[in-house]
Design an enzyme around this catalytic site. Structure first.
Site, PDB file in Angstrom:
ATOM      1  N   ASP A  22      30.429  28.729  29.595  1.00 12.53           N
ATOM      2  CA  ASP A  22      28.929  28.603  29.372  1.00 12.53           C
ATOM      3  C   ASP A  22      27.966  28.061  30.521  1.00 12.53           C
ATOM      4  OD1 ASP A  22      30.582  26.596  28.609  1.00 12.53           O
ATOM      5  OD2 ASP A  22      29.495  25.678  26.823  1.00 12.53           O
ATOM      6  N   ASP A  68      33.618  40.466  31.951  1.00 14.99           N
ATOM      7  CA  ASP A  68      32.719  41.707  31.574  1.00 14.99           C
ATOM      8  C   ASP A  68      31.135  41.162  31.392  1.00 14.99           C
ATOM      9  OD1 ASP A  68      31.766  44.086  30.502  1.00 14.99           O
ATOM     10  OD2 ASP A  68      32.816  43.995  28.744  1.00 14.99           O
ATOM     11  N   TYR A 110      40.457  41.425  25.121  1.00 18.25           N
ATOM     12  CA  TYR A 110      40.350  42.780  25.134  1.00 18.25           C
ATOM     13  C   TYR A 110      41.638  43.641  24.754  1.00 18.25           C
ATOM     14  CZ  TYR A 110      35.713  42.746  26.621  1.00 18.25           C
ATOM     15  OH  TYR A 110      34.125  42.490  26.602  1.00 18.25           O
ATOM     16  N   ASP A 129      28.068  41.402  34.377  1.00 13.66           N
ATOM     17  CA  ASP A 129      26.699  42.136  34.132  1.00 13.66           C
ATOM     18  C   ASP A 129      25.404  41.275  34.056  1.00 13.66           C
ATOM     19  OD1 ASP A 129      27.704  44.705  33.448  1.00 13.66           O
ATOM     20  OD2 ASP A 129      26.858  44.628  31.501  1.00 13.66           O
ATOM     21  N   LYS A 144      37.173  28.211  29.468  1.00 19.91           N
ATOM     22  CA  LYS A 144      36.665  27.526  28.450  1.00 19.91           C
ATOM     23  C   LYS A 144      37.721  26.536  28.073  1.00 19.91           C
ATOM     24  CE  LYS A 144      33.311  26.767  25.314  1.00 19.91           C
ATOM     25  NZ  LYS A 144      32.281  26.068  25.703  1.00 19.91           N
TER      26      LYS A 144
END
Ligand code: NAD
Length: 364
Positions: free
Chosen positions: A225, A249, A142, A253, A193
């Site tokens: 993943d 993020d 970000y 959620d 990752k």
């Protein structure tokens, strides 16, 4: 007597209804534990914009700097949807996070036994879930440079974002992960990752090095993943998760859904020297659809106050009393409208606050 200074920024909409209930909980803890709390309020969000012309009232940042911790409500609403970008209500929150260097976002997702059926997942999957997602908040994809859009003469374009971390940034969020895991069930999943991204390879290297300072915490590395799948397949596998900004993020959620209702989810943003400065807020927004009706669920705000006790004030046993008080009131069958079902007792915001305050008082 120890006295803690708490900055109170209720913001807009139901932020103004649920934050006072969190304050009352801290007052009850103060009385029971024999410590003092001094509360000082400041305007943020749309309320600050209307009164002062900006999304953070003059003096609010200094108040937050001078306080042990910040209780935050929520900001925004349709009234301010059209205002200029730099004045938008959420700019007030983002400015606080940036100025106070709050680099770690903590979001617990806990499935309360009596609310299991409010979760979209099967009881057999979700029962017993109690995890914490720690998201790096100030770096990663970000914020990495270079970023931007290149426009080509032929009408095409190319856009770039960069996932970048220094070893220092990784180390401080990793330490936060281990410290939080230590206060929980001492298991940490570091999510990356690393099979594709070099930044994740550095992440893994630094987390592995930091782990040597925390021999009592069991560390595992999980690919993002796989983590996303495991969260809906076997959420009880996880205790504490620490991860990059964007991954966090998304995963936080996803984890939130496990708990069933927005009104139940607390959060903390920690940083500053020693990672003790904290801004505590419910995950939910200002809920314009129910604001002003006295029906909002104050539990997310109250559990945020419990996190404040645990993470900024190091008062774990008091935080445990608040968590237990919430559980008892739910066990007694009291519910606000968002979690109400047949056979339970419907209460409003203040009444729910009263019930939890009374349980906290009884616990001392
Ligand atoms: P929201 O979280 O405000 O509401 C989503 C739904 O959940 C609504 O139906 C609402 O009634 C319900 N809900 C939320 N909290 C509840 C509670 N405590 N008790 C009972 N029901 C609750 O999200 P939204 O509708 O997408 O956003 C509304 C406004 O809030 C927008 O202006 C948005 O920008 C802002 N917002 C602010 C924050 C923040 O301040 N951190 C976070 C999210 C959204």
């Amino acid at each position: 007597m120890t006295t803690y200074r708490i900055a109170v920024l209720p913001g807009d909409g139901i932020g103004q209804e649920v934050t006072p209930e969190a304050v009352r909980i801290l007052q009850a803890v103060g009385k029971g534990a024999g410590v003092g709390f001094e509360f000082e309020e400041a305007l943020v969000g749309g309320a600050a914009l209307d009164a002062t012309g900006g999304p953070l009232a003059p003096g609010a940042l200094e108040l937050c700097r001078a306080s042990h911790a910040i209780l935050f409500g929520a900001v925004g609403g349709p009234r301010w949807d059209e205002v200029a970008h730099e004045k938008r209500p959420e700019r007030g929150l983002l400015a606080l996070r940036k100025e106070l260097d709050l680099y770690a976002n903590l979001r617990p997702a806990k499935c309360f036994p009596m609310l299991v059926d409010a979760s979209p997942l099967k009881r057999s999957v979700v029962e017993g879930t109690d995890l914490m997602v720690i998201r790096e908040l100030t770096g990663g994809l970000y914020f990495g440079e270079p970023r931007g859009v290149e426009r080509f003469a032929d009408g095409g374009a190319r856009a770039i974002n960069t996932m970048a971390y220094t070893s220092r940034e990784i180390e401080r969020i990793a330490r936060m992960g281990f410290e939080v895991a230590r206060k929980r069930r001492k298991r940490l999943a570091s999510v990356d990752k690393a099979n594709v991204l070099v930044v994740s390879q550095l992440w893994r290297e630094v987390v592995t090095r930091v782990a040597k300072d925390y021999p009592d915490v069991a560390l595992e590395h999980v690919l993002v993943d796989n983590c996303a799948m495991a969260l809906v397949h076997k959420p009880t596998h996880f205790d504490t998760i620490v991860t990059e900004n964007t991954f966090g993020d998304i995963l936080s959620d996803e984890a939130a859904i496990l708990a069933g209702s927005m009104g139940m989810l607390p959060s903390a943003s920690l940083g500053g020297t020693g990672g003790k400065k904290g801004l505590y807020e419910p995950v939910h927004g200002t809920a314009p659809d129910i604001a002003g009706q006295g029906v909002a669920n104050p539990i997310a705000a109250i559990l945020s106050a419990a996190m404040l006790l645990r993470y900024s004030l190091d008062r774990g046993p008091d935080a445990d009393r608040v968590d237990a008080a919430v559980l008892r009131v739910l066990e007694q069958g009291h519910r606000t409208r968002d979690i109400h079902s047949a056979g339970t007792k419907l209460v409003g915001t203040v009444e729910m606050g009263d019930l939890i305050v009374s349980e906290v008082e009884k616990s001392y």
